[in-house]
Design a protein around this motif. Structure first.
Motif, short mmCIF file in Angstrom:
data_model
loop_
_atom_site.label_atom_id
_atom_site.label_comp_id
_atom_site.label_asym_id
_atom_site.label_seq_id
_atom_site.Cartn_x
_atom_site.Cartn_y
_atom_site.Cartn_z
N GLN A 125 61.25 -3.99 66.86
CA GLN A 125 62.09 -3.00 66.17
C GLN A 125 62.42 -1.83 67.11
O GLN A 125 63.55 -1.31 67.10
CB GLN A 125 61.38 -2.48 64.92
CG GLN A 125 61.22 -3.51 63.81
CD GLN A 125 60.14 -4.53 64.08
OE1 GLN A 125 60.38 -5.73 64.04
NE2 GLN A 125 58.92 -4.08 64.37
N TYR A 126 61.44 -1.41 67.89
CA TYR A 126 61.64 -0.31 68.83
C TYR A 126 62.72 -0.66 69.84
O TYR A 126 63.61 0.15 70.15
CB TYR A 126 60.32 -0.02 69.54
CG TYR A 126 60.26 1.23 70.36
CD1 TYR A 126 61.13 2.29 70.17
CD2 TYR A 126 59.27 1.36 71.36
CE1 TYR A 126 61.04 3.44 70.93
CE2 TYR A 126 59.18 2.51 72.12
CZ TYR A 126 60.06 3.54 71.91
OH TYR A 126 59.96 4.68 72.66
N GLU A 129 66.15 -0.34 68.48
CA GLU A 129 66.61 1.05 68.51
C GLU A 129 67.12 1.43 69.90
O GLU A 129 68.18 2.04 70.06
CB GLU A 129 65.47 1.98 68.11
CG GLU A 129 65.83 3.46 68.17
CD GLU A 129 64.62 4.34 67.88
OE1 GLU A 129 64.54 4.84 66.76
OE2 GLU A 129 63.78 4.53 68.79
N VAL A 192 67.45 1.37 61.91
CA VAL A 192 66.07 1.30 62.40
C VAL A 192 65.33 2.53 61.91
O VAL A 192 65.87 3.64 61.91
CB VAL A 192 66.01 1.23 63.94
CG1 VAL A 192 64.56 1.08 64.41
CG2 VAL A 192 66.88 0.11 64.48
N ARG A 193 64.10 2.33 61.51
CA ARG A 193 63.24 3.44 61.11
C ARG A 193 61.96 3.36 61.92
O ARG A 193 61.32 2.31 62.00
CB ARG A 193 62.91 3.33 59.62
CG ARG A 193 62.12 4.50 59.05
CD ARG A 193 63.02 5.61 58.62
NE ARG A 193 62.27 6.76 58.11
CZ ARG A 193 62.83 7.87 57.69
NH1 ARG A 193 64.14 8.01 57.71
NH2 ARG A 193 62.11 8.88 57.25
N THR A 194 61.57 4.47 62.57
CA THR A 194 60.36 4.50 63.39
C THR A 194 59.47 5.66 62.99
O THR A 194 59.93 6.65 62.41
CB THR A 194 60.70 4.62 64.89
OG1 THR A 194 61.35 5.88 65.11
CG2 THR A 194 61.60 3.50 65.36
N ARG A 195 58.18 5.53 63.33
CA ARG A 195 57.25 6.63 63.10
C ARG A 195 56.15 6.59 64.16
O ARG A 195 55.53 5.56 64.38
CB ARG A 195 56.64 6.56 61.71
CG ARG A 195 55.78 7.80 61.39
CD ARG A 195 55.10 7.70 60.04
NE ARG A 195 56.07 7.54 58.95
CZ ARG A 195 55.70 7.39 57.67
NH1 ARG A 195 54.41 7.34 57.35
NH2 ARG A 195 56.62 7.26 56.74
N LEU A 245 57.68 2.50 55.57
CA LEU A 245 58.85 2.49 56.45
C LEU A 245 59.95 1.58 55.91
O LEU A 245 61.14 1.90 56.04
CB LEU A 245 58.43 2.04 57.86
CG LEU A 245 57.72 3.09 58.70
CD1 LEU A 245 57.28 2.51 60.03
CD2 LEU A 245 58.62 4.30 58.94
N ALA A 334 57.43 0.62 62.94
CA ALA A 334 58.89 0.59 62.88
C ALA A 334 59.36 -0.51 61.94
O ALA A 334 58.65 -1.49 61.69
CB ALA A 334 59.49 0.39 64.27
N CYS A 336 63.37 -2.47 60.84
CA CYS A 336 64.81 -2.51 61.04
C CYS A 336 65.42 -3.55 60.10
O CYS A 336 64.73 -4.43 59.57
CB CYS A 336 65.19 -2.80 62.50
SG CYS A 336 64.70 -4.40 63.13
#
Length: 340
Positions: A125-126, A129, A192-195, A245, A334, A336
């Motif tokens: 996923q990273y 992004e 995409v969502r990351t943390r 997420l 993450a 996506c």
């Protein structure tokens, strides 16, 4: 953090699993004794897994996954890869990572080569992004993303590690994806969502019984261990972070979790898989995994399972596909989404 994406999508996938599969019976014949709990539906080890052997290089695994993919697409990678992104759990070379040797093996000279080491089990996923960012900035039109898990045969199969629980579930393999700007077929990236949770970064690491650092010589076996003082917290965090997420991503992209057709995550064990889909109310048949055939593939699990699903017809045109995962002890996670 959520990232809206430019017009970029996956147009091809591929995977490579090294050597013949190793059955659970191999370990039982070698003296492994399973407890009644270990034989149960949630705790039993995977039936099969693949292991790399001495001399197998991560770049070789990527080559064997990527070149057939480009052949299927009818593309020359030398002309169509501007950005190469790799995540290799155990890099072959101490200083250079695996990207340069991978490019050499593929016969490509991309404008940018990045070894994305910190993404771990959420690195697919990273890298989505990162790919979208480069495409959006006009710095790339074709992106090769590659994940390699190669610790099972090199670390976990050593004497002293072989029968440990995390060793028994680990498998080796490689998954790749090719992304292109303005892709009209394949999987269009929706978001995409990351943390990042940096405070957990030291809750897992390389460890030895005699306390030596991994670069120091000594007789003890190198292993990977979680901090026992926070193991319970790590498990609870891992159970929580992935559904959080996914829900945040759904809100950002404007879809309902109930509308997800295919859900693909990293696959540490059966318990995490069950807990994630239960929390999200996703039926088991929509939560795709390759755990029993390939084991815990760490960062490679998502692209390997994605390629398996595409190849087997488990993903159809129009399907909403969500991938997600958490890395290490949770310092990065993450999710996506794609519209296939």
């Amino acid at each position: 953090m959520a990232v809206s994406t430019p017009a970029v999508g996956i147009v091809g996938t591929g995977s490579y699993l090294p050597h013949e599969p190793i059955d659970l019976e191999h370990y039982l014949a070698a003296g492994l004794e399973l407890s009644p709990m270990d034989r149960g539906p949630l705790f039993r080890p995977p039936q099969r897994r693949h292991h790399v052997k001495p001399g197998d290089r991560a770049s070789e695994l990527i080559e064997r996954a990527a070149l057939p993919m480009f052949d299927r697409l009818g593309l020359d990678p030398a002309r169509h890869v501007d950005l190469l992104l790799t995540n290799v759990l155990l890099p072959d070379d101490l200083f250079t990572g695996s990207g340069a040797d991978t490019a050499h093996r593929l016969g490509i000279a991309p404008r940018t080569v990045l070894d994305v080491h910190n993404g771990g089990c959420a690195s697919f996923q990273y890298m989505m992004e990162i790919a979208a960012t480069f495409v959006g900035a006009g710095r790339a039109r074709g992106v090769l993303v590659a994940n390699v898990q190669n610790t099972a045969g090199q670390i976990f199969e050593q004497d002293g590690n072989r029968f440990k629980q995390h060793s028994l579930v680990a498998g080796d393999g490689c998954g790749v994806a090719y992304l292109a700007a303005g892709a009209e077929t394949g999987g269009r990236l929706l978001g995409v969502r990351t943390r990042n949770t940096p405070s957990t970064a030291r809750d897992i690491g390389m460890a030895t019984d005699d306390g030596r650092h991994y670069w120091e010589s000594g007789p003890s076996v190198l292993d990977v261990r979680f901090d026992p003082a926070v193991t319970k917290d790590t498990v609870e965090f891992g159970n929580r972070i992935v559904p959080e997420l996914v829900r945040e991503l759904a809100d950002e992209c404007g879809f309902d979790v109930a509308d997800v057709d295919a859900f693909i995550t990293n696959q540490p064990n059966r318990i995490f898989l069950r807990n994630w889909r239960t929390e999200l109310d996703i039926e088991e048949e929509r939560h795709l995994n390759t755990y029993d055939r390939y084991g815990n593939l760490y960062g490679a699990a998502v692209p390997v399972t994605l390629h398996d699903a595409v190849t087997r017809g488990r993903i159809a045109p129009g399907d909403l596909v969500v991938t997600a995962g958490f890395a290490h002890a949770g310092d990065f996670a993450a999710a996506c989404a794609f519209r296939w």
